[in-house]
Design a protein around this motif. Structure first.
Motif, mmCIF file in Angstrom:
data_model
loop_
_atom_site.group_PDB
_atom_site.id
_atom_site.type_symbol
_atom_site.label_atom_id
_atom_site.label_comp_id
_atom_site.label_asym_id
_atom_site.label_seq_id
_atom_site.Cartn_x
_atom_site.Cartn_y
_atom_site.Cartn_z
ATOM 1 N N ALA A 145 0.850 -1.186 0.000
ATOM 2 C CA ALA A 145 0.000 0.000 0.000
ATOM 3 C C ALA A 145 0.889 1.240 0.000
ATOM 4 C CB ALA A 145 -0.916 0.001 1.218
ATOM 5 N N ASN A 154 2.207 -2.854 4.338
ATOM 6 C CA ASN A 154 1.551 -4.091 3.906
ATOM 7 C C ASN A 154 2.250 -4.747 2.711
ATOM 8 O OD1 ASN A 154 -0.964 -4.260 5.677
ATOM 9 N ND2 ASN A 154 -1.147 -2.195 4.841
ATOM 10 N N ASN A 182 0.887 1.362 -5.990
ATOM 11 C CA ASN A 182 0.694 -0.074 -5.814
ATOM 12 C C ASN A 182 0.753 -0.783 -7.167
ATOM 13 O OD1 ASN A 182 -1.818 -2.228 -5.916
ATOM 14 N ND2 ASN A 182 -0.476 -2.516 -4.153
ATOM 15 N N GLY A 213 -3.413 -8.652 -5.048
ATOM 16 C CA GLY A 213 -3.624 -7.222 -5.206
ATOM 17 C C GLY A 213 -4.939 -6.951 -5.899
ATOM 18 N N GLU A 232 -7.208 -3.349 -0.741
ATOM 19 C CA GLU A 232 -6.412 -4.351 -0.025
ATOM 20 C C GLU A 232 -7.327 -5.421 0.579
ATOM 21 O OE1 GLU A 232 -3.066 -4.715 0.362
ATOM 22 O OE2 GLU A 232 -2.780 -3.132 -1.106
ATOM 23 N N GLN A 235 -6.402 -8.419 3.055
ATOM 24 C CA GLN A 235 -6.278 -8.298 4.504
ATOM 25 C C GLN A 235 -7.515 -8.814 5.241
ATOM 26 O OE1 GLN A 235 -3.255 -7.288 5.490
ATOM 27 N NE2 GLN A 235 -2.829 -7.110 3.301
#
Length: 384
Positions: A145, A154, A182, A213, A232, A235
């Motif tokens: 990120a 991250n 990113n 991603g 994201e 996560q």
């Protein structure tokens, strides 16, 4: 007077970049500027070396003839980089975002942050050292990120990029500031301008390889959060004991989950070819459906592009995933493979680097959404 000239310059340059090659008369007709204003502005841009008068003469009404105008593609070089945990992909492009050269090589992930930045700068330097053109801009996609403040978080698969020393060493060696984003964002940008999502303002990208991603675009613009956490979805704690979604679908995650089940596999691709791994494949499919559903309900894309090493194994299953989405949501985006293959991210970085040069010339931010206008590379991975 200065404001009027600046407006004319921005209007003429944006129109030419969008409609290249073109003529003075055509620019005047599209922009509403007078023929005299367009001619003065074009002459100034020619002197600056931004555009040139092509030798080709075209016929207009009643035999009148006009010189075609185009940008000076040889004006400068740009570099787009997709730095992954396993592989690094680099594309050298020109001022018009046409790819000139590419490289793909293993990422030396054992290097410390500063040495990794220096290694990357040295590779770029070696690729452009024999070219007389100036290196105008460099953009790099990272597996993490990227915040508005240019900090990275991250990135567990390549934690070195989270250190400020990485970017500092890279920029010091290159001698210029680099653009950061990113890697999935750049992959979507590449696919929107030149690939599978071309002409689709509402689109999304999912990259599945060593990491997971996702990128979202609304009205043609990639969505960036303050801390770079938009997209994201990896996560999300969806697995047993709160295991993150990323661990359910990525290459390292597949191998680890197989080992936890008492199965040894040499490569994650075996999950999609070995019928005995049915239970693990079902877990993968469930996790991927969560990703696709989360993307669909968060931004309503018309199309979701799937890229990355793992995604290549899913080409024959896209219709099945799409049907499952439609059964759940009633209205679902189209699922398509990446048109630019493994170079989606590097090409997206090239596009962002070129936009940096256009900004420096005065092109308005709002005019950059559909720029640059470059032909899709038919065989980008084969460029020498």
């Amino acid at each position: 007077m200065t404001d009027a000239r600046d407006f004319s310059r921005r209007s003429v340059l944006a129109d030419l970049l969008r409609n290249r090659p073109t003529s003075r008369k055509a620019i005047a007709a599209r922009t509403g500027l007078s023929a005299a204003t367009v001619s003065r502005t074009v002459d100034a841009l020619v002197v600056e070396g931004v555009i040139h008068e092509a030798s080709e003469i075209v016929s207009e009404n009643r035999g009148r003839r006009a010189v075609q105008l185009d940008v000076v593609a040889e004006r400068s070089l740009v570099v787009g980089i997709d730095l992954g945990a396993s592989n690094t992909r680099i594309v050298i492009g020109d001022f018009a975002a046409e790819p000139l050269q590419r490289a793909e090589l293993p990422t030396p992930s054992s290097l410390n942050p500063a040495r990794l930045g220096e290694w990357l700068a040295d590779i770029v330097g070696a690729m452009v050292e024999d070219d007389p053109r100036d290196l105008g801009a460099v953009a790099i996609g990272l597996p993490g990120a990227v915040s508005e403040a240019r900090t990275v978080s991250n990135a567990p698969n390549l934690v070195q990029v989270e250190s400020a020393e990485f970017v500092e060493a890279l920029e010091r060696r290159l001698g210029l500031e680099v653009r950061l984003d990113n890697d999935a964002n750049y992959a979507l940008l590449g696919e929107q301008r030149m690939g599978a999502a071309a002409g689709t303002p509402a689109a999304a990208m999912v990259t599945i390889g060593a990491g997971l991603g996702a990128a979202l675009a609304i009205d043609g613009r990639i969505i960036h959060g303050k801390h770079g956490l938009v997209g994201e979805f990896g996560q999300l704690p969806i697995g047993p004991f709160g295991a993150r979604l990323e661990h359910m679908v990525t290459g390292p995650g597949i191998i680890r989950r197989a080992a936890e089940s008492g199965v040894t596999i040499d490569a994650p691709e075996e999950l999609f070819t070995d019928p005995s791994l049915f239970a693990l494949r079902a877990q993968f499919d469930h996790a991927l459906q969560i990703v696709l559903t989360a993307i669909s309900v968060s931004s309503e894309p018309e199309v979701i592009v799937l890229g990355g090493g793992i995604a290549e194994s899913l080409a024959s299953d896209l219709q099945r995933y799409q049907s499952a989405l439609e059964a759940n949501l009633r209205i679902a985006p189209r699922l398509v493979p990446a048109r630019l293959g493994e170079f989606s991210g590097a090409m997206g970085a090239v596009i962002d680097a070129v936009r940096t040069l256009y900004r420096e010339l005065g092109v308005d931010e709002g005019d950059l959404d559909d720029l640059p206008v470059a032909s899709p590379p038919a065989d980008l991975p084969a460029i020498a």
